[in-house]
Scaffold this active site. Sequence first.
Site, PDB file in Angstrom:
ATOM      1  N   ARG A 242       1.002  -1.170   0.050  1.00 58.13           N
ATOM      2  CA  ARG A 242      -0.054  -0.087   0.081  1.00 58.13           C
ATOM      3  C   ARG A 242       0.899   1.237  -0.033  1.00 58.13           C
ATOM      4  NH1 ARG A 242      -3.490  -2.949  -1.751  1.00 58.13           N
ATOM      5  NH2 ARG A 242      -5.615  -2.915  -0.834  1.00 58.13           N
ATOM      6  N   GLU A 271      -4.362   7.412  -5.142  1.00 53.74           N
ATOM      7  CA  GLU A 271      -4.391   6.824  -6.501  1.00 53.74           C
ATOM      8  C   GLU A 271      -5.570   7.169  -7.078  1.00 53.74           C
ATOM      9  OE1 GLU A 271      -4.363   2.557  -5.749  1.00 53.74           O
ATOM     10  OE2 GLU A 271      -2.205   2.519  -4.892  1.00 53.74           O
ATOM     11  N   HIS A 290      -1.396   0.146  -9.840  1.00 52.82           N
ATOM     12  CA  HIS A 290      -2.000  -0.848  -8.701  1.00 52.82           C
ATOM     13  C   HIS A 290      -2.593  -1.965  -9.681  1.00 52.82           C
ATOM     14  CE1 HIS A 290      -3.757  -1.130  -4.477  1.00 52.82           C
ATOM     15  NE2 HIS A 290      -3.464  -2.195  -5.076  1.00 52.82           N
TER      16      HIS A 290
END
Length: 337
Positions: A242, A271, A290
């Site tokens: 993360r 993000e 991601h």
Amino acid sequence: MTFQVGLTGDFLTPDGRIGWGDIGLSLLADDPGVEHRFLEVTEGEIPPEQLAGLDALVGLLPRVTARSLEQADRLRVVARFGVGYDNVDVPAVTANGTLLTITRDAVARPVAQAALALVLGISHRLRDKDRLVREHRWQDRLDHMGTGLTGRTLGFVGWGNIGRTVSTMFAPLGMRQIAHDPYADTAAAAAAGVELGDLHTVLAGADIVLVTAALTEGTRGLVDAAALERMKPTAFLVNVARGPIVDQDALAAALSTGSIAGAALDVFREEPPAPDDPILSAPNTLFSPHATCWTDELGLANGTAAIRAALDVRDARRPPHVVNPEAFAHPALRHLR
């Protein structure tokens, strides 16, 4: 009463296709006692009206908050499509009599493969070498030598389920492996040949620092400016966990000054990152949105596991990998055996 399952709208492409391919929806479509639908929400907080009447939610990225649950009287399980659950208000779902499950077993190998891909990509400078070909600069390839991994040290920040799987995949590369994780299984680490140590020792000794820890209050900002200063100037940082575990501004500064050799990030503080985020202009970087581990293998395994968790609750069974087992004490869940 038909069991109602909702899936967050970010599984779908703008033209309505399931972007992941097969996510195990046949388990729902073939069950006459189940109806399923995709929610409208694709990002941000799930509005309460979209959870009204649902018994189960299979969720990707949209956030489940206390407000989201205001009309969720029937909601008994939020089945996360993945292992991270920082987008779910755990106390709120627990108070609502709703289980939160993760797909722990489905994620380990795809994320480990993603870690391997990013380590190889940054150490072999694949982004630079791709650009040489596209820019017709073949003759410059001697200026972009990579870093071999055999005999070097891989350092883990976090050595849980994913870290253990990564260790297995990296074993044939002949790397020494060290790890910092106060909760690590010491016997499993010893059996895998992984040396456990404190964070400073791991950062100072590693040629590749691989972040695989869960995001908690204890790990938020763990890899800060002081931690980065302990790394070798020849070392690389790779994060598949993360974004907020790493101080992103400090990382950008370390890359810009050359105090570390490079970084490969699958995750970011925000993000997507803002267009003017300093990390995007930092040198010697490799990025993914991601999504490095997003493959057909992951989609099917995650989807199947999440849907089976929902059906377990429908069938009065306790599903595996429950994040909030205290919720079983709620009157709405006491029927689960």
